[in-house]
Design an enzyme around this catalytic site. Structure first.
Site, PDB file in Angstrom:
ATOM      1  N   THR A   1      -4.687  -4.138  -1.791  1.00  0.00           N
ATOM      2  CA  THR A   1      -3.267  -3.427  -1.434  1.00  0.00           C
ATOM      3  C   THR A   1      -3.424  -1.719  -1.265  1.00  0.00           C
ATOM      4  O   THR A   1      -4.455  -1.214  -1.779  1.00  0.00           O
ATOM      5  CB  THR A   1      -2.387  -3.566  -2.644  1.00  0.00           C
ATOM      6  OG1 THR A   1      -2.523  -2.720  -3.777  1.00  0.00           O
ATOM      7  CG2 THR A   1      -2.103  -5.035  -2.829  1.00  0.00           C
TER       8      THR A   1
ATOM      9  N   THR B   1       3.267 -10.188  11.820  1.00  0.00           N
ATOM     10  CA  THR B   1       4.620  -9.941  11.178  1.00  0.00           C
ATOM     11  C   THR B   1       4.702  -9.013  10.108  1.00  0.00           C
ATOM     12  O   THR B   1       5.692  -8.576   9.664  1.00  0.00           O
ATOM     13  CB  THR B   1       5.449 -11.225  11.080  1.00  0.00           C
ATOM     14  OG1 THR B   1       4.713 -11.945   9.763  1.00  0.00           O
ATOM     15  CG2 THR B   1       5.448 -12.113  12.295  1.00  0.00           C
ATOM     16  N   THR B   2       3.653  -8.571   9.566  1.00  0.00           N
ATOM     17  CA  THR B   2       3.503  -7.949   8.474  1.00  0.00           C
ATOM     18  C   THR B   2       2.827  -6.658   8.644  1.00  0.00           C
ATOM     19  O   THR B   2       2.275  -5.894   7.723  1.00  0.00           O
ATOM     20  CB  THR B   2       3.056  -8.665   7.048  1.00  0.00           C
ATOM     21  OG1 THR B   2       1.714  -9.106   7.588  1.00  0.00           O
ATOM     22  CG2 THR B   2       3.644  -9.905   6.942  1.00  0.00           C
TER      23      THR B   2
ATOM     24  N   LYS C   1       0.181   1.936  -5.053  1.00  0.00           N
ATOM     25  CA  LYS C   1      -0.490   2.533  -6.294  1.00  0.00           C
ATOM     26  C   LYS C   1      -1.505   3.747  -5.793  1.00  0.00           C
ATOM     27  O   LYS C   1      -1.195   4.626  -6.071  1.00  0.00           O
ATOM     28  CB  LYS C   1      -0.900   1.494  -7.466  1.00  0.00           C
ATOM     29  CG  LYS C   1       0.218   0.546  -7.739  1.00  0.00           C
ATOM     30  CD  LYS C   1      -0.334  -0.453  -8.752  1.00  0.00           C
ATOM     31  CE  LYS C   1       0.912  -1.341  -9.163  1.00  0.00           C
ATOM     32  NZ  LYS C   1       0.235  -2.385  -9.814  1.00  0.00           N
TER      33      LYS C   1
END
Length: 104
Positions: free
Chosen positions: A27, A59-60, A30
Site C-alpha cells: 500500500t 477501475t481503481t 501510512k
C-alpha cells in the site's frame, strides 16, 4: 510461489529471502503518506494479473497527482533513514519466533 506483503519486507529481507520472492503487494498509505497500492512481479505474473483482474486494475487507478506524491515519498525515503530509525526504536525488536512465519 512466495508472496510478500510489504509490511513484512524487513523481516523477510533480514532472513535472506528477498531473492525468493515471486509477488509483492503493498500500500501507499501510512509510510508514503498517500493512498492506493501496487503489485509487482515478473512479466508473466503481471500479465496474468492484467488478464484476470482488468476490472479491478482499471477501475481503481490512482490520479496522477497521487502517483506523483507517492513517487516523491519513495525517492525521499530512499535517501533518508531517520524515519525508519525512529520507527525501529519505537517498536523494538520483533519476537524471535516471528521470522517470516517459519518460511525458510
Amino acid at each position: 510461489m512466495m508472496v510478500l506483503l510489504t509490511l513484512h519486507c524487513d523481516v523477510c529481507g533480514g532472513a535472506g529471502l528477498s531473492d525468493r520472492l515471486t509477488f509483492i503487494s503493498g500500500t501507499l498509505g501510512k509510510a508514503f503518506g498517500v493512498y492506493g497500492g501496487y503489485v509487482a512481479g515478473d512479466a508473466t505474473l503481471m500479465d496474468a494479473v492484467r488478464s484476470f483482474a482488468p476490472g479491478f486494475i482499471f477501475t481503481t487507478a490512482i490520479p496522477p497527482t497521487v502517483a506523483a506524491g507517492a513517487l516523491a515519498s519513495v525517492r525521499y525515503l530512499k535517501r533518508s533513514t531517520a524515519e525508519r530509525d525512529r520507527h525501529q526504536v519505537a517498536v523494538g525488536d520483533p519476537p524471535s519466533d516471528n521470522v517470516c512465519h517459519g518460511v525458510t
